[in-house]
Design a protein around this motif. Structure first.
Motif, mmCIF file in Angstrom:
data_model
loop_
_atom_site.group_PDB
_atom_site.id
_atom_site.type_symbol
_atom_site.label_atom_id
_atom_site.label_comp_id
_atom_site.label_asym_id
_atom_site.label_seq_id
_atom_site.Cartn_x
_atom_site.Cartn_y
_atom_site.Cartn_z
ATOM 1 N N GLN A 318 55.192 -75.080 -89.931
ATOM 2 C CA GLN A 318 56.585 -74.672 -90.076
ATOM 3 C C GLN A 318 57.454 -75.263 -88.972
ATOM 4 O O GLN A 318 58.608 -75.648 -89.216
ATOM 5 C CB GLN A 318 56.683 -73.143 -90.083
ATOM 6 N N ARG A 321 58.321 -78.855 -89.781
ATOM 7 C CA ARG A 321 59.348 -78.989 -90.816
ATOM 8 C C ARG A 321 60.759 -78.799 -90.263
ATOM 9 O O ARG A 321 61.740 -79.144 -90.935
ATOM 10 C CB ARG A 321 59.079 -77.996 -91.939
ATOM 11 N N ASN A 461 61.518 -83.820 -98.137
ATOM 12 C CA ASN A 461 62.857 -83.864 -97.562
ATOM 13 C C ASN A 461 63.382 -85.287 -97.745
ATOM 14 O O ASN A 461 62.949 -86.211 -97.055
ATOM 15 C CB ASN A 461 62.805 -83.494 -96.075
#
Length: 539
Positions: A318, A321, A461
C-alpha cells in the motif's frame, strides 16, 4: 549542495575528447580509481573488502546533468573486474554499461577507461561491481546527479545533503560465498546491516531549523529494509531520477537496488536522534542505527528506537502505491521534445517474466521463464557487433512462462527500437523479489497479488505512475511495468539480489534497428576490451 556554477567554471572550458560523446559545451570530469583489497572489521571480525582509492565504501561521485565522465579504472585485484553504474541510462552507449553482457572484464593489473554521460538525468544513483560476487565485498558508492543551473527542481535548495548506503552484510568473504554458490548451496542469511560501511552510529550533522536531503540506497545483496528517523518526518521528493508527489512519511521501505531522496527538517528540540534501518520480511530482524546530530545538541540520542512498521507485506504494498510522479515538475532538460503520455499508448508487446528457484543437476540455480542464465566468454554486445555465431540465440528464452524443467542457457529477447513494451514480473515464490533494467527508467504501472492476467490491467495507474529503474515484486504477486524502447543497445534485465543474478536470474534485451546510425547508437569505443571469440578482431 555544491555550487553548480563553480563546477561549470572548472569543467566547462575542457574540450571534446571523443566523437561519440555529445556537445562540447557539456563539462568533462576526470577520475582515476584504483581498486584494491583491504582489511577492515565492520562487524568486529577482520575481513577482506574491496577498496576504491583506499575507501570503503568507494568515493562518492557528485556530478551534474549532462556531464561527461572520463574514469580510468585500475584493477589491482586478483580477479577480472567491472563496475556498473546503477540507474545511469548510458544513452546510445551500452558499450559503457559495465556488465558481462556488454563488456569484457578488466584483467588484473590492467586498466580500462569508462567514458559516459549523465544525459538528461537528475537524482540519486549508485555504482557497484558486476563481476562474480565482488558486490559482497564492497566496491560500491553513491552517484549523485545534480541539476544544471537553468533547470529548477520542485523543492527549495536544501541546506546540505547526505548519502546513506545501507545494506545487509556478511562476515564471510566474497570468495567463500562464491565457492558456496558454485557448489550448489543457497546464499546464507546475512550477519548484519551496515550504514555507510559501519555497523553502529555514523553521525550526520545539521543545524536546528534547517532542511537537509537524505539520499538513501539499498546496496545489499538479499534483504529489503525500512528507513526511519526518530522524531522526524520525511518528505519524499525523488525516486531514482523521478520527481515525486511530495508525500510525508514516518518510515519508508527500500528494496534491494533501489534509491530514493527525502527532505528532513530539523524541527525538534536540540539533541541527537536515532536514524534506523531494519530488515523487512525476515524471520530474524537486523537493525542498524546512525545518529542525526543537531549542532546545538544538548543530549545524546536516547529512548526506544522508532518502532518497525507492520511486518505484513500488504503494508509495504500500500505504501508503494502512494508513490506518484510529479507531473508538474521540470524534466532534466528544458522544453523536452517528443513528449507523450505513457497511459495513452498501446503496448507493442507484452512480456511476462516468471522467476523460479530450481535445482539443476542437483545444484541450486535461479531462472527466468525456466532459463537459468550463463555468461558466455564473449560478451553479447561484442558477438552482436562482430556477427560472431554460436554465442546466443533469440530462441533460448520465450516471452511468456511455460511448463517444463529449468535448463541452463544464454537468454536474449529481441526487441525493436521504439517499441513500447509491457513487462510483467510474475513472482510465484514466497519471498520478495527485486528487478532492475539497465539503460532505461520505466513506469511502475501496477502491483498486485496472485497471478497476472490481462484483466489485471484494470488495476494499473495510467495517469501518474512513478518511473524508476528497479522495482520490487512481492511474494506470490506481480508487478507490471511499461517502458519505451528509445535507447538502442544490449541491456541487462536482472535480479538485483546478487546471488540470484549470479546463479542465473537475469537475461538481456537487445533493442535494435537494422539501419546503423550514430543518431541511434554510438560506435564501439576505440579502447574497448576484446575477449573470448572477439579477441584479436579489428575494431
Amino acid at each position: 549542495m555544491r555550487s553548480v556554477g563553480f563546477l561549470y567554471f572548472i569543467f566547462g572550458a575542457l574540450g571534446c575528447l571523443s566523437s561519440f560523446l555529445v556537445e562540447a559545451d557539456d563539462p568533462y570530469r576526470y577520475y582515476t580509481w584504483t581498486v584494491t583489497y583491504g582489511t577492515i572489521s565492520p562487524l568486529g571480525v577482520a575481513q577482506q573488502v574491496i577498496l576504491i582509492n583506499g575507501q570503503f565504501p568507494g568515493p562518492r561521485l557528485d556530478v551534474v546533468t549532462n556531464d561527461n565522465i572520463i574514469l580510468n579504472l585500475i584493477n589491482k585485484l586478483d580477479d577480472p573486474f567491472l563496475l556498473t553504474w546503477n540507474g545511469i541510462k548510458q544513452r546510445k552507449n551500452s558499450w559503457q554499461d559495465g556488465v558481462l553482457g556488454t563488456n569484457c572484464p578488466i584483467p588484473p593489473n590492467t586498466n580500462y577507461t569508462y567514458k559516459f554521460q549523465t544525459k538528461d538525468q537528475i537524482g540519486s544513483f549508485t555504482y557497484f561491481p558486476s563481476t562474480l560476487m565482488h558486490r559482497a565485498a564492497g566496491g560500491f558508492g553513491g552517484l549523485n546527479v545534480y541539476q544544471r543551473p537553468r533547470i529548477p527542481v520542485p523543492y527549495p535548495t536544501p541546506n546540505g545533503d547526505f548519502t546513506l548506503l545501507i545494506g545487509d552484510w556478511y562476515k564471510t568473504d566474497h570468495k567463500t560465498l562464491k565457492q558456496s554458490l558454485d557448489s550448489g548451496k543457497a546464499i546464507p542469511f546475512p550477519d548484519a546491516v551496515l550504514i555507510n560501511g559501519q555497523a553502529q552510529s555514523p553521525s550526520f550533522n545539521g543545524d536546528q531549523g534547517k532542511t537537509y536531503m537524505f539520499r538513501i540506497s539499498n546496496v545489499g545483496l538479499l534483504t529489503s529494509f525500512n528507513f526511519r528517523i526518530q522524531g522526524h518526518n520525511m518528505k519524499l521528493v525523488e525516486l531514482e531520477g523521478s520527481h515525486t508527489i511530495q508525500n510525508i512519511y514516518s518510515s519508508l521501505d527500500v528494496h534491494v537496488g533501489q534509491s530514493l531522496s527525502v527532505l528532513v527538517t530539523l524541527d525538534q528540540p536540540p539533541k541527537d536522534y536515532y536514524i534506523v534501518a531494519s530488515t523487512r520480511f525476515t524471520e530474524r530482524v537486523f537493525t542498524s542505527t546512525a545518529v542525526l546530530h543537531y549542532t546545538n545538541s544538548q543530549a545524546q540520542a536516547s529512548g526506544p528506537l522508532p518502532a518497525d512498521p507492520p511486518s505484513q507485506v500488504d503494508w509495504s504494498l500500500q505504501q508503494a502505491r502512494t508513490f506518484r510522479w510529479n507531473l508538474t515538475a521540470n524534466a532534466a532538460r528544458p522544453n523536452p521534445q517528443g513528449s507523450f503520455h505513457y497511459g495513452q499508448i498501446t503496448p507493442t508487446r507484452t512480456i511476462v517474466l516468471a522467476n523460479s528457484a530450481p535445482l539443476i543437476n542437483g545444484n541450486q540455480r535461479f531462472a527466468v521463464n525456466r532459463v537459468s542464465y550463463i555468461s558466455p566468454d564473449t560478451p553479447l554486445k561484442l558477438a552482436d557487433y562482430f556477427n560472431i555465431p554460436g554465442i546466443f540465440s533469440f530462441n533460448t528464452i520465450q516471452g511468456l512462462p511455460s511448463d517444463g524443467p529449468a535448463f541452463l542457457g544464454t537468454s536474449v529477447l529481441p526487441a525493436n527500437l521504439h517499441d513500447f513494451l509491457e513487462i510483467v514480473f510474475q513472482n510465484n515464490e514466497n519471498t520478495i523479489q527485486s528487478w532492475h533494467l539497465d539503460g532505461y527508467d520505466f513506469w511502475v504501472a501496477g502491483l498486485g497479488n496472485g497471478q497476472w492476467t490481462p484483466a489485471s490491467r484494470s488495476q494499473y495507474n495510467l495517469v501518474d505512475a512513478v518511473t524508476r529503474h528497479t522495482t520490487q515484486v512481492y511474494p506470490n504477486s506481480w508487478t507490471s511495468i511499461l517502458v519505451s524502447l528509445d535507447n538502442q543497445g544490449m541491456w541487462n534485465i536482472r535480479s538485483a539480489m546478487w546471488a540470484r543474478q549470479y546463479l542465473g536470474q537475469q537475461l538481456y534485451l537487445r533493442v535494435w534497428v537494422a539501419d546503423h546510425s550514430l543518431a541511434n547508437e554510438y560506435d564501439i569505443p576505440p579502447n574497448a576490451l576484446l575477449c573470448g571469440k572477439a579477441k584479436g578482431l579489428h575494431i
